[in-house]
Each structure stands twice: as structure tokens, then as C-alpha cells.
Design an enzyme around this catalytic site. Structure first.
Site, PDB file in Angstrom:
ATOM      1  N   ARG A   1       0.842  -1.191   0.000  1.00 41.49           N
ATOM      2  CA  ARG A   1       0.000   0.000   0.000  1.00 41.49           C
ATOM      3  C   ARG A   1       0.881   1.246   0.000  1.00 41.49           C
ATOM      4  NH1 ARG A   1      -4.335   3.297  -0.910  1.00 41.49           N
ATOM      5  NH2 ARG A   1      -4.969   4.484   0.915  1.00 41.49           N
TER       6      ARG A   1
ATOM      7  N   HIS B   1      -7.919  -5.372   5.660  1.00 40.60           N
ATOM      8  CA  HIS B   1      -6.541  -5.457   5.175  1.00 40.60           C
ATOM      9  C   HIS B   1      -6.123  -6.888   4.883  1.00 40.60           C
ATOM     10  CE1 HIS B   1      -6.856  -1.779   7.672  1.00 40.60           C
ATOM     11  NE2 HIS B   1      -6.265  -1.256   6.628  1.00 40.60           N
TER      12      HIS B   1
END
EC number: 2.1.1.14
Length: 764
Positions: free
Chosen positions: A524, A703
Site C-alpha cells: 500500500r 486489510h
């Protein structure tokens, strides 16, 4: 002679090569060997970029997270993965990302279900680390293979390598005891492993090791201070030079402790702690190195080199060879190379320095100190011109904005009525069931969305075509949510590349890079906008998209905004005025957007403050000032609406026990928070503090690719209902779904809605 070194280098690559390599591997589109080869190539390139340094870091590269890597080096694997004996890299990914028993990912390799490790903020930055896990019976064992491999690569490249490791006391401090045992009780078992690691590096010819102990800039009680004395007394006997590195703040009451530890050098963040340098010069033993972090490793503005030299030159005369120069902290927190920014406004570009340019600045400073300013006169003159250009630029200062800030008073941040009265009116208007379901805002950013955005920015798709493409994606999101029977919908944010950059692009006072990416966690990456001047909103930013989405459904559609504190904390912020002033400017701009959404008939408006806690100073003594202006900024943004307009806010990766009163003072009607990775532990804050408004504790970890079961969600919500009255609970994921795939999102939300229905039946 002054010695130059670096505390760490960005690992993602100038154009996010690591991100794309990781994602290919996780999708099964490349092999493990190909991923490892990419890592080796990035390291080779980055050491070449640092070739002018006297000492270059090794061990700062990680495929996912440097704290996770340290856990593996120390043999501290979570119990749930200790039985897996495959490749260490895959095991690290299991810890970081989790695996569902039904994982469709390649390389899941018959693992069965594995929960992801807890992830939280790295001090007060927007980087996240995987929290080490401890138990009373935790044992440690050395695995130096990662460091030794990188050392061999660096030696083959002719690099004068300085291994970087996380110090033992900070490592324990960053972790969590899963059985509520005392982390510090593990120190006697941990120190021999650190000693063995240092001995191993000594045997490889290493002369200096950087050992990071950033908790020395936090408030430490007597037990943790004693742990430092114990740890470094044990490591003192090793035949290797230790550079103890602190960063992100001032040492304050830990200064004497840091100066007294038996190490060979001490690094101080002179951006935040310049006032402490003279005291350190006095207190450090006469043979000890003092490393000065004179270049800001966390922001992108050029250093005023002439002013910095004015300060450093007397120190260089006093310290001689004992003076080292470095950035203030690892350059992990800034983009790689400004030279790639061909599209950035030339004037603004002249004010900036990314990682490579910061190393150039370091070289200029060292050359000037070692050989005299005349040897770098041209570089110093160019730097002075850029500093003066920024100071005088009319683009930085907007008199109308300054006048608006001067008119702010307390009434601007007050709702017309208290929560109880507002809640009654909102209930009548929205007509929601018990345990209402919603999502946090974003839905998957598919390849089609990214392609349309890329074509639009490249000019190969016109505005009408882009609008049509985004409307189609919004409609898809709405239809999927209706099919899932969610109660309060979102438009999915297809048109947004990033929750901060999207707004910054539409605000005056912001500029944008093309390749200014920094790592947030794992693969990310975020591209923080550059807040260079006074902020104002020229026109509405979201109303068109939200009203289109609302036209597709009779259910409430949330207006989705990013709050002023989060925009501030996730931007590269100007350093020529207090952060509070910039935040108030943002608050006024977003307030205008809130009022426009309400005027357009939007009944629910979410103002995300995901980064509220992130901005807290590292020392509690400074919290009250920050929280005062942060809460005021949110209230200015949110509190101009009518009673029957429902204001939501969202916070992620936050612990609330110590700031719960300030969160309540924000007076949002509904707050949604991340709680799933901590098994609802974050709700402990509500045992003693009776939160007055509504709350949505996140019930599954977005996540991770794991799909939560209905029973798991019901169990979490029952835990929540022990602390929060059921009539004030919402059911939602813990964060936005942008990074997930639709194939993961739909079954997860299906189970979430089913869980909410089960809960409704149970409370009837």
C-alpha cells in the site's frame, strides 16, 4: 572530517516497483524467485544512489515491514504460524496479511486459516508496522540470514555497509503481550540473541551497526529507563561500534540517559531537537560520535543550507571527526526522486527535495564543512535563491483566507442542539433498523476504474467519457449494496484515486506530484499532496457524484468527505506557519462542502478523520494543545448542518482510551472505528467512559483477504454490546474496501448483513 551516513532509504522504488512486484506474486502471476530478484535489484539500485555516503544502510529494505523482519530475525513468530515450515518470505506474508482457509490466492499453499497480525502506526507517521506478539513463554532464536544476505550483496557492490536493526528495548515496547504478561520480563531472554547477532556481524567484518531506539523520544517510566541501562550494559562487551539512533522528537528527560549509555555514537533528530544538541555535546563522553540529523527526513522542503551551515560550522570545529551528518530519520517517509517530476509546476518544484535530493543536500553540507563553502558556492547560491523564492511567492499567501481565519469564533463549531435531540430527528428522517449496516466508503478500485482514470489523465478519454465510466461504476456499487440489503449506502468513490489527494487536487494551495509515492504498509503506497500555500475551495468537489448516486436509490446515501485533520496529517505540509493554522484553513474549505451536500438533500455526511490520533505529539504533555485545535477544526467542518442531518466520522488504527474525551467532544452523531484486529480490545475505552453518541466498531479486517463468518461477526458485536447500548451500535467493516476484490467483498458483506439480521432478531 565529517562522516555522512543515512538511517534508511525508501524501499518501494522510484516508480513503485516493489508494490507491483508484491501484487503480482500474491496473485500468482510471478514466482518467489522473481520477487526476490526484484528485491535484490532495488537494493542494488538504492545502494548505488547512496554511493557518495561514507556509510550506507543495509537491513532497511523489507518486502513488507522492517519490524516484522526483525521479529523473524529474532525467531519471534506468532504461535499460529510456527507450524508452517515453508519459505520464510511466505511465512512473513502469512503473519502480515493472514490467510483464509478458503484462500483463492496462489501461494496460500494449503495453509488453512491464519489470522493477520495486528497493524498499527509507526510512532506519529503514516507508516504502519506489524505488532510483535509476546507471551510469557516466548523464546527467541537468531536467524541472521536476511541481514547476512544483504550484507553480502552490499559488499559485492563495494558498499561501506552499516547494518540497521531495531533496538531490543524499542522492539519490546512496540509489541503486545497476548496473555497480558510483562513484556520487559522477556528482556533477559532477548539480549543474548541481540548479542549473538552483533557477534555474527562482527565476524563478517562490520564496523558500525545502527541500532534504532526511537522510544527515547517518548515518556518512559523508571522500569523502561532501567531496561535501557540493562540492555546496553549487556551489549557493551561486543567488539563492534554501536550508533544508537533516535528520531521523531526531543529526548527531553531521557537526554542524560541516552548520553550515558555505553555505545559508540548517538544520533539525534536535529529538526525536532536542535535545542538539545548543545547539551548532548556537553554530556557525551569525549570519544563518542554525535550524529546530527540536519536534513528533514519526513518532509519534502529544501533545507536552508546556508542557515544550517551557520549552525553546524561551530559544532564541526568543536567536535572534529566526532561529527556525523545524516537525515533526521529514515528517508522511508519521503518519495524517491524529484527528477521524475516533469509535470510539477517549475516554481514549486524548485522548493522541494525528495530522498535523492536530500542526499545531495547532505553532500553539500559535508563538503562545505570539510573543504569550505567556496567549494560548493554554486550549490549554496542556488539553494538560497530557492529558499527566497518560496518565502516571497504570492502563491503561498492569500489575504482572503487569512481574513477568514481571523473571523473564526467558538460559535462556528457548535451544533444547534445536543445529540439526544438530534438523534430523535435523525431517526424519524432516516427510519433505520436496529444494528444498521453500512460500509466505510470505498469499494474495489477495479482495473477498469484505474484504466479509465489513467486514460482521462492522459487525455485519451474526454471528460464526458470519463463521467460516463465513473457513473457506471457508481451504479454498480449502488446495485450491489441494494442486493446485499445494506441500510446506508455509499457511492463507492470510483472517481477518487486517494482519499486525500482527491480533495487536494480541488483546493487552491495544493500541488501534486506524479511519482511522489511513499509506503503506508506492505504494498500500500500513498502519494501525499503538497500543501504549499493558503487553502481555499474554488467550487464544490463531491456534490455531483453523491447526488447522482442518491438518484439511483431510495436508501440514504452518505456524502463522503475527508476531514481537515486527516488531510493535514496525510499531506506534506508547509513548514512556514503552525500546523494548526493550515488545519483551520482546511476546516473552512471542507465546511463549505458539507453545507453544499446538505443543501443538495444529502441526509448522511461522513467526514473521515482516520489520522486524528496520528497527529498526536509523542509526549502526552503536548497532547492538549494538538487535540484542542484538531477537535475545533472537525467541529468547524461538521457543525453547520441542521439537526436532522446525520454526521458520521471514521477513524482507523486508533487506540481511544487516552483521547476518548476529545473524540466525544467532536460530537459526531456516529463514529466508526477499527477494532477487528484487536478483537474489540479498543472498546475497553468505553468501560469507564460512557460514550454518548452512536458507534460502529469494525467487525472485519479489510486489510486481510480472509472472509469473516457470520458467527464471528455476531460474536464481536455481542462483545461490543457489553459496552455500548445495542440501540446505539452500527455494523460495518473496519475501513474502506478500495484495496479488496469484489469476490472478497460480496461474501464478507453478505455475512455482515446476515449477522446484523441475527442480532436484530435476538434483541426483539
Amino acid at each position: 572530517m565529517v562522516t555522512t551516513h543515512n538511517l534508511g532509504f525508501p524501499r518501494i522504488g522510484a516508480k513503485r516497483e516493489l508494490k507491483f512486484g508484491l501484487e503480482r506474486y500474491w496473485k500468482g502471476e510471478s514466482s518467489r524467485d522473481e520477487l526476490k530478484a526484484l528485491g535484490a535489484e532495488l537494493r542494488r539500485r538504492h545502494w548505488h544512489d547512496q554511493r557518495d555516503l561514507d556509510l550506507a544502510p543495509i537491513g532497511d529494505f523489507a518486502f513488507y515491514d522492517q519490524v516484522l523482519d526483525m521479529s523473524f530475525t529474532l525467531g519471534n513468530l506468532p504461535k499460529r504460524v510456527q507450524d508452517f515450515h515453508g519459505d520464510a518470505l511466505d511465512n512473513a506474508f502469512r503473519v502480515a496479511r493472514g490467510r483464509s482457509a478458503q484462500s483463492a490466492e496462489a501461494h496460500a499453499a494449503c495453509c488453512g486459516g491464519v489470522a493477520a497480525g495486528e497493524m498499527t502506526k509507526w510512532f506519529d507517521t503514516n507508516y504502519h508496522y506489524i505488532v510483535p506478539e509476546f507471551h510469557a513463554d516466548t523464546n527467541f532464536s537468531l536467524d541472521p540470514s536476511r541481514l547476512l544476505q544483504q550484507l553480502a550483496e552490499a559488499n559485492a557492490q563495494g558498499v561501506n555497509a552499516k547494518p540497521v536493526i531495531l533496538g531490543p528495548v524499542t522492539y519490546l515496547w512496540l509489541g503486545k503481550a497476548k496473555d497480558d504478561s510483562d513484556r520487559l520480563a522477556l528482556l533477559p531472554k532477548l539480549l543474548p540473541v541481540y548479542g549473538a547477532l552483533l557477534d555474527t556481524l562482527t565476524a563478517q567484518g562490520v564496523e558500525w551497526v545502527q541500532i534504532d531506539e526511537p522510544i527515547l523520544v517518548t515518556e518512559l517510566d523508571a522500569e523502561w529507563r532501567q531496561a535501557f541501562r540493562t540492555a546496553y550494559a549487556a551489549l557493551e562487551t561486543r567488539r563492534i561500534n554501536l550508533l544508537l539512533a533516535t528520531y521523531f522528537g526531543q529526548l527531553q528527560d531521557n537526554l542524560t540517559l541516552a548520553a550515558s549509555l555505553p555505545v559508540d555514537g548517538l544520533h539525534i533528530d536535529a529538526i525536532n531537537a536542535r535545542d538539545e544538541v548543545d547539551a548532548l555535546v556537553r554530556e557525551l563522553p569525549p570519544e563518542r560520535v554525535l550524529s546530527i540529523g540536519a536534513i528533514n527526513g519526513r518532509n519534502i522542503w529544501k533545507t536552508d543550507l546556508n542557515a544550517t551551515l551557520d549552525w553546524l560550522e561551530p559544532l564541526a570545529k568543536q567536535l572534529g571527526d566526532r561529527l556525523w551528518l545524516a537525515p533526521s530519520c529514515s528517508l522511508l517517509h519521503v518519495p524517491v526522486d524529484l527528477a521524475n517530476e516533469a509535470k510539477l509546476d517549475a516554481e514549486i518544484r524548485s522548493w522541494l527535495a525528495f530522498a535523492l535530493q536530500k542526499l545531495d543536500e547532505l553532500k553539500v553540507l559535508a563538503t562545505a564543512l570539510n573543504e569550505g563553502r567556496d567549494t560548493v558556492a554554486d550549490a549554496l547560491a542556488a539553494n538560497a535563491a530557492a529558499i527566497e523564492s518560496r518565502r516571497r511567492s504570492p502563491r503561498v499567501n492569500n489575504p482572503a483566507v487569512k481574513a477568514a481565519i481571523a473571523r473564526i469564533d467558538a460559535r462556528l463549531g457548535n451544533r444547534a442542539s445536543p445529540y439526544a435531540q438530534r438523534a430523535s430527528k435523525q431517526s424519524a428522517r432516516l427510519n433505520l433498523p436496529a444494528f444498521p449496516t453500512t460500509t466505510i466508503g470505498s469499494f474495489p478500485q477495479t482495473a477498469e476504474i484505474r484504466q479509465a482514470r489513467s486514460r482521462f489523465k492522459a487525455g485519451t478519454l474526454d471528460e464526458a467519457g470519463y463521467r460516463t465510466a465513473m457513473q457506471a461504476e457508481i451504479e454498480r456499487s449502488v446495485r450491489e449494496q441494494e442486493s446485499l440489503e445494506l441500510d446506508v449506502l455509499v457511492h463507492g468513490e470510483a472517481e477518487r484515486n486517494d482519499m486525500v489527494e482527491y480533495f487536494g487536487e480541488q483546493l487552491d494551495g495544493y500541488a501534486f506530484s506524479q511519482f511522489g509515492w511513499v509506503q503506508s504498509y506492505g504494498s500500500r503506497c500513498v502519494k501525499p499532496p503538497i500543501l504549499f500555500g493558503d487553502i481555499s475551495r474554488p467550487k464544490a468537489m463531491t456534490v455531483e457524484w453523491i447526488t447522482y448516486a442518491q438518484s439511483l436509490t431510495n436508501k440514504p446515501m452518505k456524502g463522503m468527505l475527508t476531514g481537515p485533520v486527516t488531510i493535514l496529517n496525510w499531506s506534506f505540509v508547509r513548514d512556514d506557519q503552525p500546523r494548526s493554522v493550515s488545519c483551520y484553513q482546511l476546516a473552512l474549505a471542507i465546511r463549505d462542502e458539507v453545507l453544499d451536500l446538505e443543501q443538495a438533500g444529502v441526509r448522511v455526511i461522513q467526514i473521515d478523520e482516520a489520522a486524528l490520533r496520528e497527529g498526536l505529539p509523542l509526549r502526552r504533555a503536548q497532547w492538549s494543545e494538538y487535540l484542542k485545535w484538531a477537535v475545533e477544526s472537525f467541529r468547524i467542518t461538521a457543525n453547520g448542518v441542521q439537526d436532522d442531518t446525520q454526521i458520521h466520522t471514521h477513524m482507523c488504527y486508533s487506540e481511544f482510551n487516552d483521547i476518548i474525551a476529545s473524540i466525544a467532544d467532536m460530537d459526531a452523531d456516529v463514529i466508526t472505528i477499527e477494532t477487528s484486529r484487536s478483537d474489540m480490545e479498543l472498546l475497553d475505552a468505553f468501560d469507564d467512559f460512557k460514550y454518548p453518541n452512536e458507534i460502529g466498531p469494525g467487525v472485519y479486517d479489510i486489510h486481510s483477504p480472509n472472509i469473516p463468518t457470520q458467527d464471528h461477526i455476531v460474536g464481536l458485536m455481542r462483545k461490543a454490546a457489553e459496552r455500548i447500548p445495542a440501540e446505539r451500535l452500527w455494523v460495518n467493516p473496519d475501513c474502506g474496501l478500495k484495496t479488496r476484490q469484489w469476490g472478497e467483498v460480496i461474501p464478507a458483506l453478505t455475512n455482515m448483513v446476515a449477522a446484523a439480521k441475527t442480532l436484530r432478531n435476538q434483541v426483539r
